[in-house]
Scaffold this active site. Structure first.
Site, PDB file in Angstrom:
ATOM      1  N   TYR A   1     157.055  -8.859 108.268  1.00 39.76           N
ATOM      2  CA  TYR A   1     157.444  -7.823 107.292  1.00 39.76           C
ATOM      3  C   TYR A   1     158.568  -6.956 107.874  1.00 39.76           C
ATOM      4  O   TYR A   1     159.633  -6.795 107.255  1.00 39.76           O
ATOM      5  CB  TYR A   1     156.223  -6.966 106.920  1.00 39.76           C
ATOM      6  CG  TYR A   1     156.557  -5.734 106.117  1.00 39.76           C
ATOM      7  CD1 TYR A   1     156.990  -5.830 104.794  1.00 39.76           C
ATOM      8  CD2 TYR A   1     156.449  -4.453 106.678  1.00 39.76           C
ATOM      9  CE1 TYR A   1     157.308  -4.688 104.063  1.00 39.76           C
ATOM     10  CE2 TYR A   1     156.758  -3.316 105.960  1.00 39.76           C
ATOM     11  CZ  TYR A   1     157.192  -3.438 104.651  1.00 39.76           C
ATOM     12  OH  TYR A   1     157.505  -2.305 103.939  1.00 39.76           O
TER      13      TYR A   1
ATOM     14  N   ASP B  62     164.628 -10.351  88.021  1.00 37.08           N
ATOM     15  CA  ASP B  62     164.207 -10.882  89.310  1.00 37.08           C
ATOM     16  C   ASP B  62     165.380 -10.659  90.264  1.00 37.08           C
ATOM     17  O   ASP B  62     166.437 -11.270  90.113  1.00 37.08           O
ATOM     18  CB  ASP B  62     163.887 -12.378  89.158  1.00 37.08           C
ATOM     19  CG  ASP B  62     163.502 -13.013  90.489  1.00 37.08           C
ATOM     20  OD1 ASP B  62     163.652 -12.355  91.537  1.00 37.08           O
ATOM     21  OD2 ASP B  62     163.053 -14.168  90.469  1.00 37.08           O
TER      22      ASP B  62
HETATM   23  N1  LIG Z   1     153.830   1.111 100.976  1.00 41.78           N
HETATM   24  C1  LIG Z   1     154.174   1.631 102.147  1.00 41.78           C
HETATM   25  O1  LIG Z   1     153.347   2.183 102.887  1.00 41.78           O
HETATM   26  C2  LIG Z   1     155.611   1.572 102.589  1.00 41.78           C
HETATM   27  C3  LIG Z   1     155.941   2.142 103.820  1.00 41.78           C
HETATM   28  C4  LIG Z   1     157.291   2.122 104.224  1.00 41.78           C
HETATM   29  C5  LIG Z   1     158.237   1.552 103.414  1.00 41.78           C
HETATM   30  N2  LIG Z   1     157.865   0.968 102.233  1.00 41.78           N
HETATM   31  C6  LIG Z   1     158.923   0.379 101.407  1.00 41.78           C
HETATM   32  O2  LIG Z   1     159.015   1.167 100.233  1.00 41.78           O
HETATM   33  C7  LIG Z   1     159.409   0.361  99.121  1.00 41.78           C
HETATM   34  C8  LIG Z   1     158.455   0.576  97.966  1.00 41.78           C
HETATM   35  O3  LIG Z   1     157.163   0.211  98.389  1.00 41.78           O
HETATM   36  P1  LIG Z   1     155.905   0.237  97.400  1.00 41.78           P
HETATM   37  O4  LIG Z   1     154.711   0.507  98.229  1.00 41.78           O
HETATM   38  O5  LIG Z   1     156.207   1.085  96.211  1.00 41.78           O
HETATM   39  O6  LIG Z   1     155.899  -1.300  96.962  1.00 41.78           O
HETATM   40  P2  LIG Z   1     154.984  -2.054  95.870  1.00 41.78           P
HETATM   41  O7  LIG Z   1     154.021  -1.126  95.256  1.00 41.78           O
HETATM   42  O8  LIG Z   1     154.496  -3.295  96.534  1.00 41.78           O
HETATM   43  O9  LIG Z   1     156.067  -2.434  94.769  1.00 41.78           O
HETATM   44  C9  LIG Z   1     157.010  -3.436  94.959  1.00 41.78           C
HETATM   45  C10 LIG Z   1     157.500  -3.858  93.598  1.00 41.78           C
HETATM   46  O10 LIG Z   1     158.465  -4.915  93.744  1.00 41.78           O
HETATM   47  C11 LIG Z   1     158.271  -5.799  92.646  1.00 41.78           C
HETATM   48  N3  LIG Z   1     158.874  -7.116  92.894  1.00 41.78           N
HETATM   49  C12 LIG Z   1     158.344  -8.150  93.602  1.00 41.78           C
HETATM   50  N4  LIG Z   1     159.183  -9.208  93.560  1.00 41.78           N
HETATM   51  C13 LIG Z   1     160.254  -8.844  92.802  1.00 41.78           C
HETATM   52  C14 LIG Z   1     161.431  -9.503  92.365  1.00 41.78           C
HETATM   53  N5  LIG Z   1     161.706 -10.754  92.730  1.00 41.78           N
HETATM   54  N6  LIG Z   1     162.293  -8.839  91.567  1.00 41.78           N
HETATM   55  C15 LIG Z   1     162.031  -7.573  91.194  1.00 41.78           C
HETATM   56  N7  LIG Z   1     160.935  -6.889  91.569  1.00 41.78           N
HETATM   57  C16 LIG Z   1     160.049  -7.522  92.367  1.00 41.78           C
HETATM   58  C17 LIG Z   1     156.774  -5.860  92.562  1.00 41.78           C
HETATM   59  O11 LIG Z   1     156.373  -6.443  91.349  1.00 41.78           O
HETATM   60  P3  LIG Z   1     154.883  -7.129  91.284  1.00 41.78           P
HETATM   61  O12 LIG Z   1     153.918  -6.024  91.508  1.00 41.78           O
HETATM   62  O13 LIG Z   1     154.855  -7.704  89.928  1.00 41.78           O
HETATM   63  O14 LIG Z   1     154.870  -8.153  92.375  1.00 41.78           O
HETATM   64  C18 LIG Z   1     156.403  -4.387  92.668  1.00 41.78           C
HETATM   65  O15 LIG Z   1     156.498  -3.760  91.415  1.00 41.78           O
HETATM   66  C19 LIG Z   1     159.488  -1.064  99.668  1.00 41.78           C
HETATM   67  O16 LIG Z   1     160.821  -1.361 100.010  1.00 41.78           O
HETATM   68  C20 LIG Z   1     158.654  -1.030 100.931  1.00 41.78           C
HETATM   69  O17 LIG Z   1     159.082  -1.993 101.875  1.00 41.78           O
HETATM   70  C21 LIG Z   1     156.592   0.987 101.797  1.00 41.78           C
END
Ligand SMILES: NC(=O)c1ccc[n+]([C@@H]2O[C@H](COP(=O)([O-])OP(=O)(O)OC[C@H]3O[C@@H](n4cnc5c(N)ncnc54)[C@H](OP(=O)(O)O)[C@@H]3O)[C@@H](O)[C@H]2O)c1
Length: 287
Positions: free
Chosen positions: A125, A33
């Site tokens: 966010y 975490d």
């Molecule tokens: N998605 C987009 O369109 C987008 C666009 C621009 C930037 N981003 C950035 O890109 C990055 C990756 O995004 P993504 O879409 O791959 O995100 P995601 O699919 O939501 O994955 C986030 C991960 O973080 C884990 N997590 C949550 N709380 C945690 C904790 N306390 N300790 C450790 N892990 C934890 C989640 O686990 P659980 O699933 O178990 O909660 C999940 O596996 C993020 O920084 C996001 O802000 C995303």
């Protein structure tokens, strides 16, 4: 994003370990975490970690607006990256962190956003992700922050997978055309990060970088190409204005990222968005 890092690092000369807050089915995972600094420190020590790639965040943009969630969203998006930066500073390591185009959006602009443009988030966010960037910068650790946008992949829930489903099942669909940006195949960003780490290109290059795929489109254009590449010709896709889909957060109307700095500094590959979309849909069709 984390799943794509697993794929691209498979044949690395370095040793990668993967952590998550819960067990990932079928994948070797160390439970961590990232809101807990002491646990980060002990994993860093135990595995002699000198680079962290942080793909974790609170990513539910609308859900972040609930007042009762603020503390948790700030903890995950601002405090946790600070923890990781502190842990890397203590061992002289590097934090690679993913941020977002949502740190912009408040000011009207119509040219691609550069790294030094002032953050103007319009929602919680974006605000908490901006706090995360600032906390990392204040930590004194070496860092690379990659702001990206409109991420999609074969994994998890994302726009491409949602639209593949909707265009296959609905006779008609309305999609907004008044928000433009650039989709990013998470595999491409993971590849770029891997190349930078594997070849130690990060030395002396601490800073913020923009990385999305090349090109510009609206969500409407994006959906039209998703339908075309997946062969969904039956669905009638029409453009509409954002106000037809009320949301608690005002989304950036124009969030194209300028990628000059990342290309000049690291000489990484930045594929055109339709080329990458085609690859992802092709991969999804094989699953
Ligand atoms: N998605 C987009 O369109 C987008 C666009 C621009 C930037 N981003 C950035 O890109 C990055 C990756 O995004 P993504 O879409 O791959 O995100 P995601 O699919 O939501 O994955 C986030 C991960 O973080 C884990 N997590 C949550 N709380 C945690 C904790 N306390 N300790 C450790 N892990 C934890 C989640 O686990 P659980 O699933 O178990 O909660 C999940 O596996 C993020 O920084 C996001 O802000 C995303």
């Amino acid at each position: 994003m984390g799943n794509e890092m697993r794929i691209v690092t498979k044949d690395s000369k370095d040793q990668y370990i993967f952590t998550d807050v819960v067990e990932v089915e079928g994948q070797k995972t160390i439970i961590l975490d990232i809101t807990n600094l002491d646990t980060i420190r002990s994993i860093v020590k135990e595995h002699d970690v000198n680079v962290i790639v942080n793909c974790a965040a609170w990513t539910n943009v609308d859900g972040a607006e609930a007042p009762e969630k603020y503390e948790l969203v700030e903890l995950l998006n601002a405090k946790a990256p600070e923890n990781l930066a502190i842990a890397m500073k203590e061992v002289g390591g590097l934090l690679v962190h993913i941020s977002t185009d949502y740190v912009f959006g408040g000011d009207p602009y119509n040219t691609p956003c550069k790294e030094d443009q002032k953050g103007t988030p319009t929602g919680i966010y974006g605000l908490t992700k901006l706090h995360g960037e600032q906390n990392i910068q204040k930590s004194g650790a070496d860092y690379l922050i990659f702001r990206t946008a409109w991420l999609y992949s074969e994994f998890g829930k994302n726009f491409v997978k949602t639209m593949l489903n909707l265009t296959a099942t609905k006779p008609q669909l309305k999609v907004v055309f008044d928000q433009v940006g650039t989709p990013t195949y998470a595999y491409d960003l993971a590849k770029a990060i891997f190349d930078i780490i594997e070849n130690r290109k990060y030395t002396g290059n601490t800073g913020i970088y923009h990385y999305s795929n090349e090109g510009v489109c609206s969500w409407y254009d994006f959906t039209k190409m998703i339908a075309e590449y997946s062969g969904q010709t039956e669905c009638d896709i029409q453009p509409c204005h954002s106000d037809e889909f009320p949301s608690p957060v005002k989304r950036p109307a124009y969030s194209v990222l300028d990628k000059t700095k990342v290309k000049e500094t690291f000489v990484v590959s930045v594929p055109y968005w339709t080329d990458s979309l085609k690859k992802c849909i092709n991969n999804l069709s094989k699953l």
